[in-house]
Design an enzyme around this catalytic site. Structure first.
Site, PDB file in Angstrom:
ATOM      1  N   ASN A   1       0.796  -1.310   0.210  1.00  0.00           N
ATOM      2  CA  ASN A   1       0.283   0.273  -0.011  1.00  0.00           C
ATOM      3  C   ASN A   1       0.872   1.221  -0.151  1.00  0.00           C
ATOM      4  O   ASN A   1       1.519   1.160   0.759  1.00  0.00           O
ATOM      5  CB  ASN A   1      -1.465  -0.400   1.454  1.00  0.00           C
ATOM      6  CG  ASN A   1      -1.849   1.545   1.212  1.00  0.00           C
ATOM      7  OD1 ASN A   1      -1.732   1.836   0.533  1.00  0.00           O
ATOM      8  ND2 ASN A   1      -2.201   1.523   1.925  1.00  0.00           N
TER       9      ASN A   1
ATOM     10  N   HIS B   1     -13.270   2.620  -0.078  1.00  0.00           N
ATOM     11  CA  HIS B   1     -13.194   1.662   0.807  1.00  0.00           C
ATOM     12  C   HIS B   1     -14.206   0.510   0.521  1.00  0.00           C
ATOM     13  O   HIS B   1     -14.410  -0.802   1.065  1.00  0.00           O
ATOM     14  CB  HIS B   1     -14.142   2.011   2.266  1.00  0.00           C
ATOM     15  CG  HIS B   1     -13.678   3.097   2.909  1.00  0.00           C
ATOM     16  ND1 HIS B   1     -13.795   4.019   3.540  1.00  0.00           N
ATOM     17  CD2 HIS B   1     -11.853   3.284   3.237  1.00  0.00           C
ATOM     18  CE1 HIS B   1     -13.237   4.741   4.251  1.00  0.00           C
ATOM     19  NE2 HIS B   1     -12.244   4.576   4.257  1.00  0.00           N
TER      20      HIS B   1
ATOM     21  N   ILE C   1     -16.253   2.404   9.376  1.00  0.00           N
ATOM     22  CA  ILE C   1     -15.710   4.289  10.125  1.00  0.00           C
ATOM     23  C   ILE C   1     -13.965   4.189  10.557  1.00  0.00           C
ATOM     24  O   ILE C   1     -13.995   3.272  12.392  1.00  0.00           O
ATOM     25  CB  ILE C   1     -16.829   4.344  11.185  1.00  0.00           C
ATOM     26  CG1 ILE C   1     -17.865   3.201  12.022  1.00  0.00           C
ATOM     27  CG2 ILE C   1     -18.151   5.248  10.538  1.00  0.00           C
ATOM     28  CD1 ILE C   1     -18.633   3.765  12.886  1.00  0.00           C
TER      29      ILE C   1
ATOM     30  N   ASN D   1     -10.587   6.766  10.262  1.00  0.00           N
ATOM     31  CA  ASN D   1     -10.157   7.389  10.507  1.00  0.00           C
ATOM     32  C   ASN D   1     -11.123   9.049   8.789  1.00  0.00           C
ATOM     33  O   ASN D   1     -11.619   9.892   8.671  1.00  0.00           O
ATOM     34  CB  ASN D   1      -8.858   8.810   9.642  1.00  0.00           C
ATOM     35  CG  ASN D   1      -8.225   8.650  10.924  1.00  0.00           C
ATOM     36  OD1 ASN D   1      -8.604   9.004  12.052  1.00  0.00           O
ATOM     37  ND2 ASN D   1      -6.713   7.964  11.096  1.00  0.00           N
ATOM     38  N   GLY D   2     -11.005   8.270   7.762  1.00  0.00           N
ATOM     39  CA  GLY D   2     -12.341   8.313   7.045  1.00  0.00           C
ATOM     40  C   GLY D   2     -13.255   7.340   7.151  1.00  0.00           C
ATOM     41  O   GLY D   2     -13.210   6.197   7.812  1.00  0.00           O
TER      42      GLY D   2
ATOM     43  N   ARG E   1     -12.551  15.682   7.932  1.00  0.00           N
ATOM     44  CA  ARG E   1     -13.070  15.870   6.932  1.00  0.00           C
ATOM     45  C   ARG E   1     -14.933  16.367   6.903  1.00  0.00           C
ATOM     46  O   ARG E   1     -15.129  15.752   7.751  1.00  0.00           O
ATOM     47  CB  ARG E   1     -13.142  14.859   5.659  1.00  0.00           C
ATOM     48  CG  ARG E   1     -11.894  14.616   4.947  1.00  0.00           C
ATOM     49  CD  ARG E   1     -11.969  13.044   4.384  1.00  0.00           C
ATOM     50  NE  ARG E   1     -10.722  12.454   4.793  1.00  0.00           N
ATOM     51  CZ  ARG E   1     -10.848  10.960   4.242  1.00  0.00           C
ATOM     52  NH1 ARG E   1     -11.716  10.864   2.947  1.00  0.00           N
ATOM     53  NH2 ARG E   1     -10.109  10.135   4.552  1.00  0.00           N
TER      54      ARG E   1
ATOM     55  N   GLY F   1     -11.811   2.048  12.652  1.00  0.00           N
ATOM     56  CA  GLY F   1     -10.767   1.724  13.897  1.00  0.00           C
ATOM     57  C   GLY F   1     -11.926   1.944  14.888  1.00  0.00           C
ATOM     58  O   GLY F   1     -11.767   1.581  15.857  1.00  0.00           O
ATOM     59  N   VAL F   2     -13.307   3.437  14.334  1.00  0.00           N
ATOM     60  CA  VAL F   2     -14.322   3.539  15.691  1.00  0.00           C
ATOM     61  C   VAL F   2     -15.248   3.083  15.823  1.00  0.00           C
ATOM     62  O   VAL F   2     -15.715   1.917  16.323  1.00  0.00           O
ATOM     63  CB  VAL F   2     -14.907   5.036  14.726  1.00  0.00           C
ATOM     64  CG1 VAL F   2     -16.168   5.315  16.306  1.00  0.00           C
ATOM     65  CG2 VAL F   2     -13.782   5.684  15.098  1.00  0.00           C
TER      66      VAL F   2
ATOM     67  N   GLU G   1     -14.894  -0.690  14.879  1.00  0.00           N
ATOM     68  CA  GLU G   1     -14.469  -1.822  15.573  1.00  0.00           C
ATOM     69  C   GLU G   1     -13.889  -1.843  16.986  1.00  0.00           C
ATOM     70  O   GLU G   1     -14.119  -2.898  18.408  1.00  0.00           O
ATOM     71  CB  GLU G   1     -12.957  -2.567  15.094  1.00  0.00           C
ATOM     72  CG  GLU G   1     -13.111  -2.867  13.760  1.00  0.00           C
ATOM     73  CD  GLU G   1     -11.807  -3.075  12.990  1.00  0.00           C
ATOM     74  OE1 GLU G   1     -10.700  -4.233  13.772  1.00  0.00           O
ATOM     75  OE2 GLU G   1     -11.560  -3.142  11.455  1.00  0.00           O
TER      76      GLU G   1
HETATM   77  P1  ADP Z   1      -7.460   4.997   8.538  1.00  0.00           P
HETATM   78  O1  ADP Z   1      -8.699   5.159   8.601  1.00  0.00           O
HETATM   79  O2  ADP Z   1      -6.663   5.849   8.869  1.00  0.00           O
HETATM   80  O3  ADP Z   1      -7.608   3.660   8.875  1.00  0.00           O
HETATM   81  P2  ADP Z   1      -7.849   3.197  11.324  1.00  0.00           P
HETATM   82  O4  ADP Z   1      -9.177   2.777  10.616  1.00  0.00           O
HETATM   83  O5  ADP Z   1      -7.071   3.223  11.716  1.00  0.00           O
HETATM   84  O6  ADP Z   1      -8.419   4.809  10.104  1.00  0.00           O
HETATM   85  O7  ADP Z   1      -9.371   4.400  12.449  1.00  0.00           O
HETATM   86  C1  ADP Z   1      -8.883   5.253  13.431  1.00  0.00           C
HETATM   87  C2  ADP Z   1      -9.880   5.675  13.738  1.00  0.00           C
HETATM   88  O8  ADP Z   1     -10.053   4.960  15.480  1.00  0.00           O
HETATM   89  C3  ADP Z   1      -8.905   6.449  15.315  1.00  0.00           C
HETATM   90  O9  ADP Z   1      -9.207   7.561  14.657  1.00  0.00           O
HETATM   91  C4  ADP Z   1      -9.282   6.870  16.466  1.00  0.00           C
HETATM   92  O10 ADP Z   1     -10.318   7.484  16.340  1.00  0.00           O
HETATM   93  C5  ADP Z   1      -9.912   5.469  16.120  1.00  0.00           C
HETATM   94  N1  ADP Z   1     -10.416   4.914  17.197  1.00  0.00           N
HETATM   95  C6  ADP Z   1      -9.257   3.363  17.871  1.00  0.00           C
HETATM   96  N2  ADP Z   1      -9.893   3.083  19.011  1.00  0.00           N
HETATM   97  C7  ADP Z   1     -10.403   3.383  19.367  1.00  0.00           C
HETATM   98  C8  ADP Z   1     -11.029   3.017  20.758  1.00  0.00           C
HETATM   99  N3  ADP Z   1     -11.190   1.947  21.388  1.00  0.00           N
HETATM  100  N4  ADP Z   1     -12.827   4.103  21.102  1.00  0.00           N
HETATM  101  C9  ADP Z   1     -12.870   4.588  19.737  1.00  0.00           C
HETATM  102  N5  ADP Z   1     -12.376   5.311  18.672  1.00  0.00           N
HETATM  103  C10 ADP Z   1     -10.892   4.649  18.694  1.00  0.00           C
END
Ligand code: ADP
Length: 405
Positions: A7, A180, A209, A211-212, A241, A331-332, A334
């Site tokens: 990537n 995505h 959900i 960052n993006g 964004r 991230g959010v 999961e």
């Molecule tokens: P990207 O889009 O960069 O791949 P990710 O899918 O890794 O991002 O998501 C990153 C986001 O996940 C972070 O901005 C953070 O806000 C959120 N995140 C990670 N762990 C937690 C948590 N335990 N609780 C809430 N939000 C979380």
């Protein structure tokens, strides 16, 4: 067969090496600050200690060389020789209307990825550089391009066209592409396995959900509509964004604040969303913490984020005349039990009933978080875009690797 997944961004490159026999990860890592004297390689061989190395890495070709060397290193490596890298898969953000699936890279594919630079100026150049860098190091190894947009090519025109003069679509290819796609495809497939019914019989809404962020309506296994548009700016409110806003705000802001096109673009992509509303916090963990401590802006940011997500879920339920499953990932999705709970507690109208304990239970992995008597199954499925890219690469390059009979 071993597949290396790459990537590549403009100054960084992430990699994962898979043994496709059992779909195991042999090693993963990244190279950051490519082009600088202080470039850093982080390498995590499976079952061994992570290593970090700072050195001058002038370009992507040198970065790939560095990755290949560490993969065959007698101590930190996981392969005996570079010949054991059998195929390479690349994440490419924009495939336009040309690519509705993954393809073997050839001259025409490279030309097309380049032609799409103006639709994804921040992303496609990095991917092409990655492809050329692998070619320079491993000229005989098949390469496969896997596009973030490909899964969404099944959207009907009523979903992908914008109601603006047709010349923009015909001449400039202005339409909804969605992003995505690899993730939405992966989590919907996995959720169908967990549900135990064919994807072709299910109506799903998947929420990627991180960052993006984007939501997709998946009707019988095919993307029917998705919240990101011609670019990844449309749709949900995200970390930095804005997502959906009245388009008339753009000329208005340019006029009132004397902003240039670049400035307004940067304002909407990098200085909006959670970051803007909370007053400087872009990370959902920080937002939730601050809100719990009484920070009103952080609370408002959370509420707006959740509300906008829930409105999309409602819209896609209407678009598909109902849905069977709701899937959270990234991230959010999961990790934030609070976000999932707030969304689901406000979807009881559809028959969504959360299993509070299952939702609150920490720990990763695929899991159902809806109650047994919920009309809609709610699932958390950790995304795995790299595995999906490795699978596509394996499939698309298998023919080239088998000895002809
Ligand atoms: P990207 O889009 O960069 O791949 P990710 O899918 O890794 O991002 O998501 C990153 C986001 O996940 C972070 O901005 C953070 O806000 C959120 N995140 C990670 N762990 C937690 C948590 N335990 N609780 C809430 N939000 C979380």
């Amino acid at each position: 067969m071993n597949v290396l997944v790459i990537n590549a961004g403009s100054s960084s490159l992430k990699y994962q090496l898979f043994d496709m026999t059992h779909e195991t990860v042999l090693a993963k890592g990244k190279v950051e600050r490519i082009g600088m004297e202080t470039a850093m390689l982080t390498h995590e061989p499976a079952g061994k200690q992570e290593i970090r190395e700072v050195s001058e890495i002038l370009d992507h070709t040198a970065a790939i060389r560095k990755v290949l060397r560490i993969l065959v290193h007698p101590k930190e490596g996981v392969l005996e020789s570079m010949e054991q890298v059998h195929a390479v898969g690349h994440r490419v953000v924009h495939g336009g209307e040309t690519f509705s699936g993954s393809v073997r890279v050839d001259e025409e594919v490279k030309r097309e990825i380049k032609r799409l630079f103006d639709l994804a100026p921040l992303h496609n150049p990095g991917a092409l550089t990655g492809i050329l860098a692998v070619e320079a190091n491993l000229p005989d190894v098949p390469q496969v391009a896997v596009f973030d947009t490909a899964f969404h090519q099944t959207m009907p025109p009523k979903a992908f066209l914008y109601p603006i003069p047709g010349v923009f679509y015909r001449k400039h290819r202005v339409r909804r592409y969605g992003f995505h796609g690899t993730s939405h495809q992966y989590v919907s497939g996995r959720a169908a396995e967990l549900i135990g019914r064919p994807l072709s019989e299910l109506k799903m809404i998947s929420c990627h959900i991180g960052n993006g962020a984007s939501v997709t309506a998946i009707l019988h296994g095919r993307s029917y509509d998705t919240s990101m548009g011609m670019t990844p700016l449309e749709g949900l409110m995200m970390g930095t964004r804005s997502g959906d806003i009245d388009p008339a705000i753009v000329p208005f802001a340019m006029d009132k604040e004397d902003l240039s096109l670049n400035e307004v673009n940067s304002m909407l992509n990098k200085h909006s969303g959670l970051f803007a509303v909370s007053g400087g916090l872009g990370d959902m963990r920080e937002i939730v913490e601050a809100a719990e401590q009484g920070d009103r802006n952080a609370k408002l940011a959370f509420d707006m984020y959740e509300y906008r997500l829930r409105k999309y879920i409602g819209a896609y339920a209407a678009a598909m005349n109902g849905f069977d499953a709701l899937v959270f990932t990234a991230g959010v999705g999961e990790n934030s039990a609070l976000l999932r709970k707030t969304v689901c507690d406000n979807l009881t109208f559809f028959g969504v009933k959360l299993d509070e304990a299952a939702n609150a239970r920490p720990g990763g992995g695929d899991r159902r978080i809806s109650a047994d008597d919920s009309a809609i199954g709610v699932w958390v499925v950790p995304t795995n875009e790299e595995l999906m890219i490795a699978r596509d690469t394996f499939e698309a390059s298998r023919a080239a690797l088998q000895p002809s009979t």
